[in-house]
Design an enzyme around this catalytic site. Structure first.
Site, mmCIF file in Angstrom:
data_model
loop_
_atom_site.group_PDB
_atom_site.id
_atom_site.type_symbol
_atom_site.label_atom_id
_atom_site.label_comp_id
_atom_site.label_asym_id
_atom_site.label_seq_id
_atom_site.Cartn_x
_atom_site.Cartn_y
_atom_site.Cartn_z
ATOM 1 N N HIS A 374 1.366 -1.273 0.118
ATOM 2 C CA HIS A 374 -0.369 -0.141 0.043
ATOM 3 C C HIS A 374 0.307 1.035 0.144
ATOM 4 C CE1 HIS A 374 -3.828 -1.998 0.530
ATOM 5 N NE2 HIS A 374 -3.100 -3.010 1.597
ATOM 6 N N LYS A 567 -8.640 13.418 5.993
ATOM 7 C CA LYS A 567 -7.825 11.836 5.697
ATOM 8 C C LYS A 567 -6.791 12.143 7.158
ATOM 9 C CE LYS A 567 -7.074 13.664 1.205
ATOM 10 N NZ LYS A 567 -7.116 12.603 0.103
ATOM 11 N N ARG A 568 -5.950 11.260 7.444
ATOM 12 C CA ARG A 568 -5.285 11.062 8.310
ATOM 13 C C ARG A 568 -4.571 12.480 7.340
ATOM 14 N NH1 ARG A 568 -4.869 6.793 12.205
ATOM 15 N NH2 ARG A 568 -2.840 8.057 12.648
ATOM 16 N N LYS A 573 1.213 13.995 2.917
ATOM 17 C CA LYS A 573 -0.412 14.377 2.302
ATOM 18 C C LYS A 573 -0.554 15.993 1.796
ATOM 19 C CE LYS A 573 -2.976 9.926 4.342
ATOM 20 N NZ LYS A 573 -2.973 9.280 3.897
ATOM 21 N N THR A 678 -8.673 6.808 -1.452
ATOM 22 C CA THR A 678 -9.908 5.957 -2.004
ATOM 23 C C THR A 678 -10.667 7.500 -1.686
ATOM 24 O OG1 THR A 678 -9.082 4.849 -0.235
ATOM 25 C CG2 THR A 678 -9.692 3.769 -1.803
ATOM 26 N N LYS A 682 -14.992 8.408 -3.519
ATOM 27 C CA LYS A 682 -16.220 8.622 -2.608
ATOM 28 C C LYS A 682 -16.629 10.125 -2.791
ATOM 29 C CE LYS A 682 -14.153 5.896 1.202
ATOM 30 N NZ LYS A 682 -13.607 5.791 2.094
HETATM 31 O O1 BZD Z 1 -3.692 2.346 1.754
HETATM 32 C C1 BZD Z 1 -2.731 3.040 2.399
HETATM 33 C C2 BZD Z 1 -2.326 4.394 1.249
HETATM 34 O O2 BZD Z 1 -1.846 5.273 2.400
HETATM 35 C C3 BZD Z 1 -3.932 4.622 0.674
HETATM 36 O O3 BZD Z 1 -2.953 5.513 -0.421
HETATM 37 C C4 BZD Z 1 -4.745 3.658 0.269
HETATM 38 O O4 BZD Z 1 -5.039 4.085 -0.605
HETATM 39 C C5 BZD Z 1 -4.910 2.823 1.128
HETATM 40 C C6 BZD Z 1 -5.433 1.456 0.512
HETATM 41 O O5 BZD Z 1 -4.944 0.863 -0.355
HETATM 42 N N1 BZD Z 1 -2.321 3.088 3.874
HETATM 43 C C7 BZD Z 1 -2.786 3.379 4.733
HETATM 44 O O6 BZD Z 1 -3.616 3.667 5.180
HETATM 45 N N2 BZD Z 1 -1.354 2.639 5.596
HETATM 46 C C8 BZD Z 1 -1.763 2.313 7.240
HETATM 47 O O7 BZD Z 1 -2.263 3.063 7.786
HETATM 48 C C9 BZD Z 1 -0.537 1.901 7.388
HETATM 49 C C10 BZD Z 1 -1.039 1.759 9.729
HETATM 50 C C11 BZD Z 1 -0.126 0.352 10.014
HETATM 51 C C12 BZD Z 1 1.550 0.822 9.209
HETATM 52 C C13 BZD Z 1 1.065 0.548 7.730
HETATM 53 C C14 BZD Z 1 0.915 1.425 7.491
#
Ligand code: BZD
Length: 835
Positions: A374, A567-568, A573, A678, A682
């Site tokens: 990811h 978003k986070r 970001k 994602t 939405k």
């Molecule tokens: O996964 C996210 C990516 O940042 C996005 O670009 C992508 O759309 C989504 C789904 O594929 N990654 C995360 O959300 N990652 C984490 O939350 C995470 C959590 C713990 C450790 C490492 C990453």
């Protein structure tokens, strides 16, 4: 088998099998029964929470009846199953989803109303199931929805955290974290106290002479922790399939040792052991895109992998098939590298417990697993220290070394002249201490590796995993662009838009085949349709404005342009780019004559998102947003032309209110850093336009909806490395408009400038790694184009409608079918209607 009722008695049993309510009357009966008996309340003592619990219990009964039948059907047909292993499932609320999926929301609405309740108020009593951080966890939840809807025999496996992602409060502009204890009266889980697995940690490995003189290994001593299964039913939309999400909870093993201590009077130490064991599933790590190498996290990973593998293997062994058939019966998908130990655990089970030869076992393992990556962010790539793993999982470390040895031998054979490649691709990084590179282990132990959007998957092949493409060939690596479930993210979040579309298309079939949306493009010039489309957006904005008023006290004008970034919070970001842009807008408005002000498009800039508790820079960004809000929102020179809002505690249920209410949303990561994103999907699916960089799935969204319907800006991924390099060698000049923004910050316009120096310094002094200054000009000019476009409401509406019409590609159902066809090789189950 022993627990099943003998054949001759089954008729009596079947006569009394539980039945399902199918209309308003029957629902009311079930609701009242649950409130009066299960909940021990009465009509004199029933608040909204009790009404929620009663409704949830009534629907839960329905789900569990179908759940039972689904499991029987899947066992009976004995087809290949998918297991989706994820440390995170960001499910959100279950009741609304359950009502819509079984098609009885209207019955429930009328039934609740007969008994004195508003369905919306009842639904909003539910606490979100927030067992995830962000996109990765939500993707897992969308997978479950699609797999059930498409009738795939599929299970999710995860951890039952006692505390999900923390609740965020904003106090004096700062983020404060509050524990999210979500388990009290959660009707959606079924404890399976009979489904337990003992999980071992620490200890040591003994070698012994096995049968026929072979050297064998056994892992001895150490600690045992018990895993107990909790099952959550996952209903598909418009189908009888109800799949299972199995979450593991930890407690001290019910073995002898604690009782021994207890009986010997060592009460405190027995309790400490208990607490120690329970700690494993106590809390979700709140970092996204960061791995910090904590032992408890590795314990969580192994606990969950080992319990899940034991369960999967136990189920397989019941079928009495040969081991060689394991990969024909089972596909296991790894959601990022967090479950990589499952690869090692299966190899261990096969060679140490089941006595298979190494090669035979390894062949089964690699055919079974597939891995989804990811992120390319270096700080998110998992590595575990060898000494830590040696201590916690001694046998697994041996197996990892063995996997690595065979792998490196094969690489050496293929590339005999390349001395460097071996150290580059080794699972073990030769650092101090040595580290296990989990992504490499995941690649080597899988038959397919995929990224989550085209650019991301290309970057994996050309950068991070380049050597592995050389070694295994390009076919092991593929792209599956992410998607979202239209059930939650259109039908549930935006019922009026969904109803309008259904009216035009003649049915709700588009919720099962989202490509049907393209038929609404025919109505793009239909005046009445447009007016209704606009009215729905306005109503959704009013709903959000109401929420904003209730939670922040600020009034926002629903006719203003709602500009959203939720978003986070993460530097990559670039919420800092957004808030700097807002400050730029503020300063510009303040310099305007009254005449000029009349031409300004009023805006509400809406932010939301959590920062990892230890991520100082992200918390500073939140602080700045809130300080800017304080100043801007009460500035009479600005009035309604600009408002800044930070929505506290952004989560799935808030997203369901926010997404339908946006005119414009921001997906503005530094090019090449966002895997997919994602929420971009939405927002567009709900008729919002987006401003974004050429990053992640923004690129495919552009391809689908057309360049004329999206506001793209900024440097391209291919230029990022060069720009960073130039900054590093001192070739950096702060963008002049950004300089004006920084001067305002430094002049204490938004409170003590010292509070924000880390932010400005990271750009001015420390190389501007995320290229905020490089993209600033392009960003603010593109926002001017947004204003321009928004003035022409008719054209804006046309963009909105034709974008929605072209979003079919981003359905999670397309994604799930792609995984099923090209990775899992599984077929959906055939469901007969009369069953
Ligand atoms: O996964 C996210 C990516 O940042 C996005 O670009 C992508 O759309 C989504 C789904 O594929 N990654 C995360 O959300 N990652 C984490 O939350 C995470 C959590 C713990 C450790 C490492 C990453």
């Amino acid at each position: 088998v022993e627990a099943s009722i003998p054949e001759p008695l089954r008729e009596a049993w079947k006569k009394h099998s539980a039945s399902e309510f199918t209309n308003k009357e029957e629902f009311e009966k079930e609701l009242v029964r649950h409130i009066e008996t299960t909940l021990a309340r009465s009509l004199y003592n029933c608040d909204e929470l009790a009404a929620y619990s009663g409704t949830a219990l009534a629907f839960r009964d329905r789900l569990i009846i179908e759940w039972n039948k689904t499991q029987q059907r899947q066992t009976f047909t004995d087809q290949k199953r998918v297991y989706y292993l994820s440390l995170e499932f960001l499910m959100g609320r279950a009741l609304d989803n359950a009502m819509l999926n079984v098609g009885l929301k209207e019955a429930a609405r009328e039934g609740l109303s007969d008994l004195g309740f508003q369905i919306e108020d009842v639904i909003s009593q539910e606490h979100d199931a927030a067992l995830g951080n962000g996109g990765l966890g939500r993707l897992a939840a969308c997978f479950l929805d699609s797999m059930a809807t498409l009738n795939y025999p599929a299970w999710g496996y995860g951890l039952r955290y006692r505390y999900g992602i923390f609740k965020q409060e904003i106090i004096n502009g700062y983020q404060v974290e509050i524990p999210d204890y979500w388990l009290d009266n959660n009707p959606w889980e079924f404890p399976r106290h009979d489904v337990t697995v003992d999980i071992q940690f620490y200890g040591n490995v003994k070698k012994y002479q096995g049968e026929n003189g072979k050297i064998a290994h056994s892992w001895e001593d150490g600690e045992i922790v018990q895993a107990t299964a909790y099952d959550v039913p996952i209903p598909g939309y418009g189908t009888k399939t109800t799949n299972n999400l199995r979450l593991w909870s930890s407690k001290a093993s019910s073995g002898e040792f604690d009782f021994q201590k207890f009986n010997a009077g060592d009460y405190e130490s027995a309790v400490a052991d208990q607490q120690n064991a329970e700690t494993i599933s106590a809390v979700l790590y709140p970092n996204d895109n960061l791995e910090r190498g904590k032992e408890l996290r590795l314990k969580q990973q192994y606990f969950w992998c080992a319990a899940s593998l034991f369960d999967i293997v136990r189920r397989f062994k019941k079928t009495k098939r040969a081991w060689s058939e394991f990969p024909d019966q089972i596909a296991i998908q790894l959601n990022d590298t967090h479950p990589t130990l499952a690869i090692v655990e299966l190899q261990r089970i096969l060679i140490d417990k089941e006595g298979l030869e190494w090669d035979e076992a390894w062949n089964i393992v690699t055919k079974t697993f597939a891995y989804t990556n990811h992120t390319v962010l270096p700080e998110a790539l998992e590595k575990w220290s060898v000494p830590l793993m040696q201590n916690l999982l001694p046998r697994h470390l041996q197996i990892i070394y063995e996997i690595n040895l065979f792998f490196l031998q094969s690489v050496e054979k293929r590339f005999p002249k390349d001395r460097e490649i071996l150290s580059r691709v080794s699972i073990i990084e030769e650092s101090h201490p040595k580290m296990v590179r989990m992504a490499y282990l995941a690649i080597i132990g899988s038959h397919k590796v995929n990224g989550v959007a085209e650019l991301h998957s290309d970057l994996l092949k050309t950068t991070l995993f380049k050597d592995f493409v050389e070694i295994y060939g390009v076919d092991r690596f593929m792209n599956v662009t992410n998607g979202i479930t239209p059930r939650r993210w259109l039908h549930q979040a935006n019922p009026r838009l969904s109803a309008l579309i259904a009216e035009k298309l003649g049915s709700y079939e588009f919720l099962k085949d989202l490509t049907l949306l393209d038929k609404i493009e025919a109505f793009v010039d239909d005046k009445a349709f447009r007016a209704e489309w606009a009215e729905i957006k306005r109503e959704n904005k009013a709903r959000l404005a109401k929420h904003i008023k209730a939670t922040t006290g600020f009034d926002v004008n629903p006719n203003a342009l709602f500009d959203v970034q939720v978003k986070r919070i993460h530097e990559y970001k670039r919420q800092q780019l957004n808030i700097f842009g807002v400050i730029h807008r503020y300063l510009t408005i303040k310099n305007m004559t009254p005449e000029q002000k009349k031409k300004v498009v009023p805006r509400v800039s809406i932010f939301g998102g959590k920062a990892a508790p230890g991520y100082w820079m992200a918390k500073t960004i939140i602080h700045l947003i809130n300080k800017v809000a304080e100043v801007v929102n009460k500035d009479p020179e600005v009035g309604d032309l600009l408002k800044v809002i930070f929505i506290e505690d952004y989560n799935v249920s808030k997203a369901e209110i926010i997404c339908p209410a946006s005119d414009l949303s921001e997906h503005i990561s530094t090019a090449g850093t966002e895997g997919s994103g994602t929420s971009n999907m939405k927002f567009v699916l709900n008729g919002g336009l987006i401003i974004g960089t050429c990053d992640g799935a923004n690129i495919e969204i552009t391809r689908e909806i057309g360049e004329q319907n999206i506001f793209l800006f900024g440097n391209l991924a291919e230029d990022v490395e060069d720009l960073r390099h130039r900054h590093f060698y001192g070739d950096f000049k702060l963008d002049p408009q950004l300089e004006r923004v920084f001067n305002a910050i430094k002049g204490n316009t938004f409170g003590d400038a010292g509070d924000f120096s880390a932010l400005t310094n990271s750009i001015e002094e420390h190389g501007d790694y995320y290229l905020v200054s490089d993209d600033f000009n392009s960003y603010v000019t593109t926002h001017d184009m947004v204003d321009e476009a928004f003035l022409n409401q008719e054209e804006w509406l046309a963009k909105s409608i034709s974008s929605v019409a072209r979003m079919g590609f981003f359905s999670m159902d397309r994604v799930t079918n792609e995984y099923a066809d090209s990775i899992w090789n599984v077929e959906p189950l055939n469901i007969k209607e009369d069953e």
